[in-house]
Design a protein around this motif. Structure first.
Motif, mmCIF file in Angstrom:
data_model
loop_
_atom_site.group_PDB
_atom_site.id
_atom_site.type_symbol
_atom_site.label_atom_id
_atom_site.label_comp_id
_atom_site.label_asym_id
_atom_site.label_seq_id
_atom_site.Cartn_x
_atom_site.Cartn_y
_atom_site.Cartn_z
ATOM 1 N N LYS A 293 36.403 122.838 -35.654
ATOM 2 C CA LYS A 293 37.079 124.082 -35.280
ATOM 3 C C LYS A 293 37.849 123.901 -33.967
ATOM 4 O O LYS A 293 38.941 124.447 -33.798
ATOM 5 N N TYR A 294 37.261 123.154 -33.054
ATOM 6 C CA TYR A 294 37.939 122.888 -31.782
ATOM 7 C C TYR A 294 39.265 122.178 -32.016
ATOM 8 O O TYR A 294 40.305 122.581 -31.480
ATOM 9 N N ALA A 295 39.254 121.114 -32.834
ATOM 10 C CA ALA A 295 40.482 120.366 -33.089
ATOM 11 C C ALA A 295 41.515 121.221 -33.810
ATOM 12 O O ALA A 295 42.706 121.196 -33.486
ATOM 13 N N MET A 296 41.061 122.001 -34.806
ATOM 14 C CA MET A 296 41.993 122.856 -35.544
ATOM 15 C C MET A 296 42.633 123.891 -34.630
ATOM 16 O O MET A 296 43.827 124.188 -34.735
ATOM 17 N N CYS A 297 41.848 124.433 -33.706
ATOM 18 C CA CYS A 297 42.390 125.452 -32.811
ATOM 19 C C CYS A 297 43.292 124.836 -31.744
ATOM 20 O O CYS A 297 44.252 125.472 -31.293
ATOM 21 N N CYS A 298 43.018 123.609 -31.333
ATOM 22 C CA CYS A 298 43.936 122.915 -30.425
ATOM 23 C C CYS A 298 45.307 122.740 -31.084
ATOM 24 O O CYS A 298 46.350 122.953 -30.453
ATOM 25 N N LEU A 299 45.305 122.360 -32.357
ATOM 26 C CA LEU A 299 46.567 122.191 -33.083
ATOM 27 C C LEU A 299 47.285 123.528 -33.267
ATOM 28 O O LEU A 299 48.509 123.616 -33.121
ATOM 29 N N ALA A 300 46.515 124.579 -33.595
ATOM 30 C CA ALA A 300 47.131 125.901 -33.745
ATOM 31 C C ALA A 300 47.735 126.362 -32.427
ATOM 32 O O ALA A 300 48.825 126.945 -32.397
ATOM 33 N N GLN A 301 47.041 126.096 -31.338
ATOM 34 C CA GLN A 301 47.539 126.469 -30.022
ATOM 35 C C GLN A 301 48.845 125.739 -29.720
ATOM 36 O O GLN A 301 49.789 126.316 -29.176
ATOM 37 N N ALA A 302 48.909 124.447 -30.105
ATOM 38 C CA ALA A 302 50.128 123.680 -29.902
ATOM 39 C C ALA A 302 51.273 124.226 -30.741
ATOM 40 O O ALA A 302 52.412 124.353 -30.273
ATOM 41 N N ASN A 303 50.975 124.585 -31.999
ATOM 42 C CA ASN A 303 52.027 125.052 -32.909
ATOM 43 C C ASN A 303 52.563 126.425 -32.515
ATOM 44 O O ASN A 303 53.766 126.687 -32.611
ATOM 45 N N TYR A 304 51.654 127.327 -32.078
ATOM 46 C CA TYR A 304 52.077 128.691 -31.794
ATOM 47 C C TYR A 304 52.441 128.919 -30.325
ATOM 48 O O TYR A 304 53.343 129.677 -30.029
ATOM 49 N N PHE A 305 51.714 128.245 -29.430
ATOM 50 C CA PHE A 305 51.930 128.510 -28.006
ATOM 51 C C PHE A 305 52.626 127.369 -27.268
ATOM 52 O O PHE A 305 52.929 127.492 -26.092
ATOM 53 N N GLY A 306 52.842 126.259 -27.967
ATOM 54 C CA GLY A 306 53.586 125.159 -27.371
ATOM 55 C C GLY A 306 52.797 124.306 -26.391
ATOM 56 O O GLY A 306 53.391 123.534 -25.634
ATOM 57 N N LYS A 307 51.474 124.383 -26.410
ATOM 58 C CA LYS A 307 50.678 123.548 -25.526
ATOM 59 C C LYS A 307 50.547 122.159 -26.102
ATOM 60 O O LYS A 307 50.294 121.989 -27.289
ATOM 61 N N ASP A 308 50.721 121.127 -25.261
ATOM 62 C CA ASP A 308 50.669 119.747 -25.725
ATOM 63 C C ASP A 308 49.247 119.349 -26.100
ATOM 64 O O ASP A 308 48.286 119.722 -25.441
ATOM 65 N N VAL A 309 49.130 118.560 -27.181
ATOM 66 C CA VAL A 309 47.896 117.847 -27.498
ATOM 67 C C VAL A 309 48.271 116.400 -27.700
ATOM 68 O O VAL A 309 49.400 116.081 -28.032
ATOM 69 N N PHE A 310 47.316 115.525 -27.499
ATOM 70 C CA PHE A 310 47.623 114.097 -27.540
ATOM 71 C C PHE A 310 47.190 113.485 -28.862
ATOM 72 O O PHE A 310 46.228 113.938 -29.442
#
Length: 249
Positions: free
Chosen positions: A232-249
């Motif tokens: 869930k953490y990884a999925m929400c990190c990706l959602a945050q990147a897609n919707y809010f533009g926050k970088d993930v590595f």
């Protein structure tokens, strides 16, 4: 089952459809019982996950590491009378979790990256060594510099079985949110969140000790091909990147 100083539990995860949920729920109602917490085993979960500046925990998950650790602050039904700080370790298909109840003031300190209260606690041994999650986080923070990264929200329904100490959870409406500015925003029901998964899907998790009772194993058998390792953490990190533009590595 134990590994060093960790008490281990098996964990199975499945991505299921709404139709699967209603079928499995019907069987669970006949073979198990609802968890005593919540309304008929249902409650709302909000977790604030912490990671280092390089998002190492996220990257290790994405890279398929078998040994990982996650840190989170967790609340239920947006109730500030029960706040937990948890560390979850992953060992292949097994997990270990340590959890401490914390005050709202301690929650705010952790959100700000301030662990002086833990240092004082350790120096004075005021917890008699019992607040293990906080002690571990204090040590890890010295090396990793932990900070809040993403909000993970979902609705949960829980069934339990004494035999095998089984806990079956249906997690639905998974949503991701940006890091709250303060403690008050953490408990805000209007905190902005976005979907982290398809609406017609949900996550089934089954945790148990040394063995899974046969009647529950049979219940899960048709889901074998849908077993998943998604976080869930990884999925929400990706959602945050897609919707809010926050970088993930």
């Amino acid at each position: 089952m134990r590994y060093k100083d960790h008490r281990l539990r098996h964990e199975l995860k499945y991505i299921i459809s709404v139709g699967d949920y209603f079928e499995l729920r019907g069987r669970a109602l006949a073979l198990m019982r609802h968890d005593e917490h919540g309304d008929d085993g249902r409650y709302f979960v909000r977790s604030l996950y912490l990671d280092d500046i390089m998002l190492s925990d996220y990257s290790q998950k994405a890279d398929g590491w078998n040994r990982r650790r996650k840190y989170r602050i967790r609340i239920y039904d947006l109730d500030d009378s029960l706040v937990k700080f948890e560390i979850k370790d992953k060992f292949d298909s097994c997990i270990s979790k340590v959890s401490d109840v914390i005050t709202c003031e301690e929650c705010e300190s952790i959100m700000a990256g301030e662990y002086e209260f833990v240092s004082d606690m350790i120096f004075e041994n005021s917890d008699k060594g019992e607040r293990r999650a906080l002690r571990l986080a204090y040590i890890d923070n010295a090396a990793k510099i932990l900070s809040p990264q993403v909000i993970v929200d979902y609705d949960r329904e829980v069934f339990v079985c004494d035999e095998g100490n089984v806990r079956m959870t249906f997690d639905m409406n998974l949503r991701a949110g940006t890091v709250p500015a303060d403690k008050e925003e953490l408990f805000d029901p209007e905190l902005v969140t976005v979907p982290a998964y398809e609406e017609e899907c949900m996550i089934l998790e089954v945790k148990y000790d040394d063995y899974l009772p046969n009647h529950i194993r049979q219940m899960l058998r048709p889901l074998g091909r849908w077993q998943s390792s998604q976080s869930k953490y990884a999925m929400c990190c990706l959602a945050q990147a897609n919707y809010f533009g926050k970088d993930v590595f």
